[in-house]
Design a protein around this motif. Structure first.
Motif, PDB file in Angstrom:
ATOM      1  N   THR A 183       0.840  -1.198   0.000  1.00  0.00           N
ATOM      2  CA  THR A 183       0.000   0.000   0.000  1.00  0.00           C
ATOM      3  C   THR A 183       0.878   1.253   0.000  1.00  0.00           C
ATOM      4  N   PRO A 184       0.692   2.153  -0.963  1.00  0.00           N
ATOM      5  CA  PRO A 184       1.479   3.400  -0.973  1.00  0.00           C
ATOM      6  C   PRO A 184       1.307   4.172   0.326  1.00  0.00           C
ATOM      7  N   TRP A 185       2.360   4.821   0.776  1.00  0.00           N
ATOM      8  CA  TRP A 185       2.299   5.552   2.027  1.00  0.00           C
ATOM      9  C   TRP A 185       1.198   6.605   2.020  1.00  0.00           C
ATOM     10  N   ARG A 186       0.998   7.255   0.895  1.00  0.00           N
ATOM     11  CA  ARG A 186      -0.018   8.311   0.830  1.00  0.00           C
ATOM     12  C   ARG A 186      -1.407   7.768   1.157  1.00  0.00           C
ATOM     13  N   THR A 187      -1.629   6.494   0.840  1.00  0.00           N
ATOM     14  CA  THR A 187      -2.900   5.839   1.179  1.00  0.00           C
ATOM     15  C   THR A 187      -2.846   5.254   2.578  1.00  0.00           C
ATOM     16  N   LEU A 188      -1.736   4.603   2.903  1.00  0.00           N
ATOM     17  CA  LEU A 188      -1.616   3.902   4.181  1.00  0.00           C
ATOM     18  C   LEU A 188      -1.747   4.840   5.375  1.00  0.00           C
ATOM     19  N   GLU A 189      -1.216   6.039   5.269  1.00  0.00           N
ATOM     20  CA  GLU A 189      -1.257   6.946   6.418  1.00  0.00           C
ATOM     21  C   GLU A 189      -2.677   7.337   6.796  1.00  0.00           C
ATOM     22  N   ARG A 190      -3.640   7.115   5.885  1.00  0.00           N
ATOM     23  CA  ARG A 190      -5.038   7.437   6.174  1.00  0.00           C
ATOM     24  C   ARG A 190      -5.860   6.207   6.540  1.00  0.00           C
ATOM     25  N   VAL A 191      -5.243   5.027   6.526  1.00  0.00           N
ATOM     26  CA  VAL A 191      -5.962   3.792   6.853  1.00  0.00           C
ATOM     27  C   VAL A 191      -6.323   3.789   8.335  1.00  0.00           C
ATOM     28  N   GLU A 192      -7.570   3.496   8.637  1.00  0.00           N
ATOM     29  CA  GLU A 192      -8.029   3.426  10.021  1.00  0.00           C
ATOM     30  C   GLU A 192      -7.930   1.988  10.526  1.00  0.00           C
TER      31      GLU A 192
END
Length: 204
Positions: free
Chosen positions: A113-122
């Motif tokens: 998962t790209p960091w830009r997406t992962l940092e928003r994963v709950e």
């Protein structure tokens, strides 16, 4: 010593390697190298205890286990991988239900998962996200250096260009530091060369 039976790490690794090699030896060999790179990143970063390092390295060894269930193996040996969700899901299920690392299963689910997406994963802790990113970063280093033979300098340029999007900036900076590099010899990291230092403790 407790009278409870335990699994010897060396024997377990041998069984896993032989079994997986019957399907496709590339993934287990890749897993060993990724685990070695993960170990180096963890040692450089600090903040992880010996048992945690061992468990994360074991997780890294198994990070692509879900690909044995899919037809994604050939696509995984490319630096920029698309549509890797299937093997990540199967890997998550394996780690969650058939390993002692159930609490780290989300790291496998999101190891592409790209960091830009992962940092928003709950629903994931910051520690889990960091471990997922460490595995992802180590995985891409091995793909670039070993399979695509772009060398360490080539990996550095790719990581620079993808920092903040694919990779967490702090981890990218760690491996981009002039004092950090992965040598050709380290890409041959195997049980005799490194696993005994990190993982030779029984699971009770």
């Amino acid at each position: 010593m407790s009278d409870r039976a335990y699994i010897d790490t060396e024997n377990l690794l041998g069984i896993m390697r032989r079994a997986c090699n019957y399907v496709d030896p590339r993934l287990m060999d890749h897993g060993y190298r990724v685990a070695g790179i993960v170990w180096k990143i963890l040692m450089a970063k600090g903040g992880y205890g010996p048992r945690e390092i061992r468990d994360i390295c074991f997780l890294a060894l198994l990070h692509d286990v879900g690909a044995y269930k899919t037809n994604e193996i050939s696509r995984l040996v490319q630096f920029e991988t698309e549509n890797a969700e299937n093997h990540a899901i199967y890997g998550y299920l394996f780690i969650r239900y058939f390993s002692p690392f159930a609490d780290m299963a989300p790291c496998i689910l999101h190891h592409h998962t790209p960091w830009r997406t992962l940092e928003r994963v709950e629903g994931m802790s910051e520690r889990q996200k960091e471990i997922a990113q460490i595995i992802f970063l180590a995985d891409r280093i091995d793909i670039g250096a070993f399979y695509e033979r772009c060398g360490w300098d080539g990996c550095v340029e790719r990581i620079k260009s993808l920092k903040g999007y694919l990779f967490q900036p702090e981890l990218a900076d760690l491996v981009l530091d002039p004092g950090f590099s992965v040598t050709k010899e380290e890409l041959s990291w195997d049980y005799e060369g490194g696993w005994k230092q990190v993982m030779n403790r029984p699971y009770s």
